[in-house]
Design a protein around this motif. Sequence first.
Motif, short mmCIF file in Angstrom:
data_model
loop_
_atom_site.label_atom_id
_atom_site.label_comp_id
_atom_site.label_asym_id
_atom_site.label_seq_id
_atom_site.Cartn_x
_atom_site.Cartn_y
_atom_site.Cartn_z
N GLY A 13 0.81 -1.21 0.00
CA GLY A 13 0.00 0.00 0.00
C GLY A 13 0.85 1.27 0.00
N ALA A 14 1.95 1.25 0.74
CA ALA A 14 2.83 2.43 0.80
C ALA A 14 3.47 2.70 -0.56
CB ALA A 14 3.91 2.22 1.86
N VAL A 15 3.87 1.66 -1.26
CA VAL A 15 4.43 1.83 -2.60
C VAL A 15 3.40 2.46 -3.53
CG1 VAL A 15 5.25 0.57 -4.64
CG2 VAL A 15 6.18 0.03 -2.39
N LEU A 16 2.15 2.02 -3.41
CA LEU A 16 1.08 2.60 -4.24
C LEU A 16 0.86 4.08 -3.91
CD1 LEU A 16 -1.51 -0.30 -4.20
CD2 LEU A 16 -0.04 0.39 -6.09
N VAL A 17 0.83 4.41 -2.64
CA VAL A 17 0.61 5.80 -2.23
C VAL A 17 1.76 6.68 -2.70
CG1 VAL A 17 0.49 7.33 -0.22
CG2 VAL A 17 -0.89 5.25 -0.29
N LEU A 18 2.99 6.21 -2.52
CA LEU A 18 4.15 6.99 -2.94
C LEU A 18 4.18 7.16 -4.46
CD1 LEU A 18 6.93 5.58 -0.58
CD2 LEU A 18 5.84 7.84 -0.49
N GLY A 19 3.86 6.10 -5.19
CA GLY A 19 3.82 6.19 -6.64
C GLY A 19 2.76 7.15 -7.12
N LEU A 20 1.59 7.09 -6.52
CA LEU A 20 0.51 8.00 -6.90
C LEU A 20 0.87 9.44 -6.54
CD1 LEU A 20 -2.27 8.15 -8.20
CD2 LEU A 20 -3.26 7.78 -5.94
N ALA A 21 1.51 9.63 -5.39
CA ALA A 21 1.93 10.98 -4.99
C ALA A 21 2.97 11.53 -5.96
CB ALA A 21 2.48 10.95 -3.57
N ALA A 22 3.94 10.71 -6.33
CA ALA A 22 4.97 11.16 -7.28
C ALA A 22 4.34 11.51 -8.63
CB ALA A 22 6.03 10.08 -7.45
N MET A 23 3.42 10.67 -9.09
CA MET A 23 2.75 10.92 -10.36
C MET A 23 1.96 12.22 -10.28
SD MET A 23 0.36 8.34 -12.53
CE MET A 23 -1.18 8.66 -11.70
N THR A 24 1.29 12.47 -9.18
CA THR A 24 0.50 13.69 -9.00
C THR A 24 1.39 14.93 -9.01
OG1 THR A 24 -1.11 12.46 -7.70
CG2 THR A 24 -1.13 14.85 -7.45
N VAL A 25 2.52 14.86 -8.33
CA VAL A 25 3.44 16.00 -8.28
C VAL A 25 3.99 16.30 -9.68
CG1 VAL A 25 5.70 16.77 -7.43
CG2 VAL A 25 4.05 15.77 -5.85
N ILE A 26 4.41 15.25 -10.39
CA ILE A 26 4.98 15.44 -11.73
C ILE A 26 3.94 16.03 -12.68
CG2 ILE A 26 5.86 14.22 -13.77
CD1 ILE A 26 7.28 12.32 -11.73
N LEU A 27 2.73 15.48 -12.67
CA LEU A 27 1.69 16.00 -13.55
C LEU A 27 1.26 17.41 -13.15
CD1 LEU A 27 -0.55 12.90 -14.26
CD2 LEU A 27 0.96 14.10 -15.83
N GLY A 28 1.16 17.67 -11.86
CA GLY A 28 0.81 19.02 -11.39
C GLY A 28 1.86 20.03 -11.79
N TRP A 29 3.12 19.67 -11.63
CA TRP A 29 4.22 20.53 -12.03
C TRP A 29 4.17 20.80 -13.53
CZ3 TRP A 29 7.74 23.12 -9.15
CH2 TRP A 29 8.79 23.72 -9.83
N ASN A 30 3.88 19.77 -14.30
CA ASN A 30 3.82 19.90 -15.76
C ASN A 30 2.68 20.82 -16.19
OD1 ASN A 30 4.87 19.24 -18.34
ND2 ASN A 30 3.15 17.85 -18.66
N VAL A 31 1.52 20.64 -15.60
CA VAL A 31 0.36 21.49 -15.95
C VAL A 31 0.64 22.94 -15.53
CG1 VAL A 31 -2.06 21.96 -15.42
CG2 VAL A 31 -1.32 19.63 -15.91
N ALA A 32 1.16 23.14 -14.34
CA ALA A 32 1.47 24.49 -13.87
C ALA A 32 2.51 25.14 -14.78
CB ALA A 32 1.97 24.45 -12.43
N GLY A 33 3.54 24.39 -15.13
CA GLY A 33 4.57 24.93 -16.01
C GLY A 33 4.03 25.28 -17.38
N ARG A 34 3.15 24.45 -17.89
CA ARG A 34 2.57 24.69 -19.21
C ARG A 34 1.74 25.98 -19.23
NH1 ARG A 34 -0.73 20.00 -20.56
NH2 ARG A 34 1.28 18.96 -20.74
#
Length: 164
Positions: A13-34
């Motif tokens: 479960g922790a691996v899933l949460v960390l992976g989802l958090a990392a994916m969220t940060v990367i996508l959020g950063w990408n959208v904000a940057g765009r």
Amino acid sequence: MRRIERAFVTLNGAVLVLGLAAMTVILGWNVAGRYLTGNSLTWADEVARYSMIWLTFLGCGLALRHGAHAAITNAQDALPTRGQLVLRGLILLVLFGFFGFMVWVGIDYMNRMSIQRSAALQVPMRWIYAAMPAGFALMIVHLALIAPQYLRAGLQHSDEAPLG
């Protein structure tokens, strides 16, 4: 043994949460940057896609453990207790066989794709396709851990009392 099982489930479960958090940060950063700077990360979409693949396969075992996959229990419920036990045993054998087959197929497919690389990250595709055998191997472990309880009582029919 229950302690090891709890640690395994918690780690999964922790691996899933960390992976989802990392994916969220990367996508959020990408959208904000765009939208703020007009520039985006060239690799963000690829990371999101491959993260979603890995998260899906790594989460399947936890979904299995909690009875979240589609199931038809009418036939099982209609049988007498002994028939239910036999049917559950048969279901377990079929699932173990199928999951084992999918690990084998996944490894074969992963090896076939070893020469291909992803477009943006240039990661060997073998690591992306490794999600399939890894996920099905985790499903085998989760199924083995819940099999005794499943044989005794069957899957829970409500969300209030999940397996595990």
